[in-house]
Design a protein around this motif. Structure first.
Motif, PDB file in Angstrom:
ATOM      1  N   GLY A  37      -8.261   7.800   2.736  1.00 51.86           N
ATOM      2  CA  GLY A  37      -9.262   6.752   2.793  1.00 51.86           C
ATOM      3  C   GLY A  37      -9.369   5.994   1.492  1.00 51.86           C
ATOM      4  O   GLY A  37      -9.483   4.772   1.472  1.00 51.86           O
ATOM      5  N   ASN A  38      -9.344   6.710   0.374  1.00 48.85           N
ATOM      6  CA  ASN A  38      -9.409   6.063  -0.937  1.00 48.85           C
ATOM      7  C   ASN A  38      -8.217   5.141  -1.150  1.00 48.85           C
ATOM      8  O   ASN A  38      -8.346   4.041  -1.696  1.00 48.85           O
ATOM      9  N   GLU A  39      -7.053   5.589  -0.717  1.00 51.05           N
ATOM     10  CA  GLU A  39      -5.844   4.777  -0.872  1.00 51.05           C
ATOM     11  C   GLU A  39      -5.939   3.508  -0.035  1.00 51.05           C
ATOM     12  O   GLU A  39      -5.621   2.413  -0.496  1.00 51.05           O
ATOM     13  N   ILE A  40      -6.418   3.660   1.222  1.00 54.45           N
ATOM     14  CA  ILE A  40      -6.575   2.505   2.097  1.00 54.45           C
ATOM     15  C   ILE A  40      -7.570   1.514   1.503  1.00 54.45           C
ATOM     16  O   ILE A  40      -7.344   0.308   1.495  1.00 54.45           O
ATOM     17  N   ARG A  41      -8.682   2.040   0.982  1.00 56.21           N
ATOM     18  CA  ARG A  41      -9.725   1.179   0.425  1.00 56.21           C
ATOM     19  C   ARG A  41      -9.202   0.400  -0.775  1.00 56.21           C
ATOM     20  O   ARG A  41      -9.424  -0.808  -0.888  1.00 56.21           O
ATOM     21  N   ASN A  42      -8.486   1.070  -1.660  1.00 52.22           N
ATOM     22  CA  ASN A  42      -7.962   0.399  -2.857  1.00 52.22           C
ATOM     23  C   ASN A  42      -6.931  -0.657  -2.493  1.00 52.22           C
ATOM     24  O   ASN A  42      -6.936  -1.764  -3.051  1.00 52.22           O
ATOM     25  N   LYS A  43      -6.061  -0.332  -1.542  1.00 51.62           N
ATOM     26  CA  LYS A  43      -5.048  -1.302  -1.122  1.00 51.62           C
ATOM     27  C   LYS A  43      -5.678  -2.482  -0.399  1.00 51.62           C
ATOM     28  O   LYS A  43      -5.188  -3.614  -0.502  1.00 51.62           O
ATOM     29  N   ALA A  44      -6.752  -2.220   0.338  1.00 51.91           N
ATOM     30  CA  ALA A  44      -7.448  -3.307   1.043  1.00 51.91           C
ATOM     31  C   ALA A  44      -8.055  -4.289   0.056  1.00 51.91           C
ATOM     32  O   ALA A  44      -7.970  -5.505   0.238  1.00 51.91           O
TER      33      ALA A  44
END
Length: 286
Positions: A120-127
């Motif tokens: 989730g953290n990775e998705i949020r940062n990439k978003a």
């Protein structure tokens, strides 16, 4: 039509929503779903399509806010997601309740696992990075095709759209999962369309309506394009709303931000982007 003359009303309305959302985010934060917080996922084959209300009679004892999704051709498999970290004993106890009520066997527990928040953290940062790159790209492109004031106005309207949708989710405590990110990225690309249509008409009218002030140009251009903008957005909203009504939980997670974003994008194209452009042009002249 005097949309530009009433710009303070539109700005105040948007500001109230955004400020309320930011206050809620500071107080309690966004309601991040399991994709961001981690938790437990279980998939149970019930061999028939069971209503969510019936399933919640069992799951509410674990978590009243548990996420329920039906998967499989006949929607016979129920996927349960909770932000609670349930150990093996807790997962077994929950499954045994389903097992007893629906006469299941051990193999009907298709999946039972805990997941961490790192994805989730990775998705949020990439978003966030994706939105930033898209915003800068749009600013450059619109400034090149039109001029810098158009680009700034369009980008500020996009920022407005993102903040309003985030505020909507914060105020009503709607869970934010990875489909929300996909929906928001879609909104960023979609909501620029109506703004470009209005700006293109303003640019054309500047050649034919010489002598008119910027407010008059913007109001005239909005009047000429508003029916097209509303019809386009309305037909899109009807289709997406139908998906939301009949879709499964994962589809609803994706379509809800689209509904909120498209409605907000249509509003901002007319009532936010154009007034901002007028303000920028008037300041440049003065």
């Amino acid at each position: 039509m005097n949309i530009i003359g009433r710009k303070k009303i539109w700005f105040a309305f948007s500001s109230l929503i955004i400020i309320a959302g930011l206050v809620m985010m500071m107080i309690s934060g966004l309601n991040y779903g399991i994709d961001f917080t981690g938790g437990t996922v279980m998939e149970i084959n019930l061999h028939k399509d069971v209503p969510n209300k019936e399933i919640r009679l069992i799951t509410d004892s674990v978590d009243p806010n548990i996420s329920i999704n039906k998967i499989g051709e006949g929607k016979e498999t129920v996927q349960i997601k909770t932000k609670k970290d349930m150990d093996n004993k807790a997962r077994t106890e929950l499954f045994n309740q389903f097992k007893e009520k629906y006469s299941l066997v051990e193999d009907d527990l298709v999946k039972a696992e805990q997941i961490g928040p790192s994805i989730g953290n990775e998705i949020r940062n990439k978003a966030v990075i994706s939105v930033a790159i898209a915003t800068v790209g749009m600013l450059i492109y619109i400034s090149f095709r039109f001029e810098f004031s158009y680009g700034v106005a369009a980008v500020l309207a996009l920022v407005h759209d993102v903040l309003v949708v985030l505020s909507f989710y914060a105020i009503f405590k709607i869970p934010v999962n990875s489909p929300f990110i996909a929906g928001m990225l879609t909104v960023v690309g979609y909501s620029i369309n109506d703004t470009i249509v209005i700006f293109d008409r303003i640019r054309e009218n500047m050649k034919t309506m010489k002598g008119k002030d910027f407010a008059g140009l913007a109001d005239g251009s909005i009047k000429q394009t508003i029916v097209r903008s509303l019809n386009t957005s309305l037909t899109t909203l009807v289709a997406i709303t139908a998906l939301y009504v009949v879709g499964v939980e994962s589809i609803k997670d994706f379509t809800l931000p689209l509904i909120a974003g498209i409605a907000t994008g249509t509003y901002s194209s007319i009532f936010i982007a154009s007034p901002i452009w007028v303000i920028l042009k008037e300041k440049k002249i003065s």
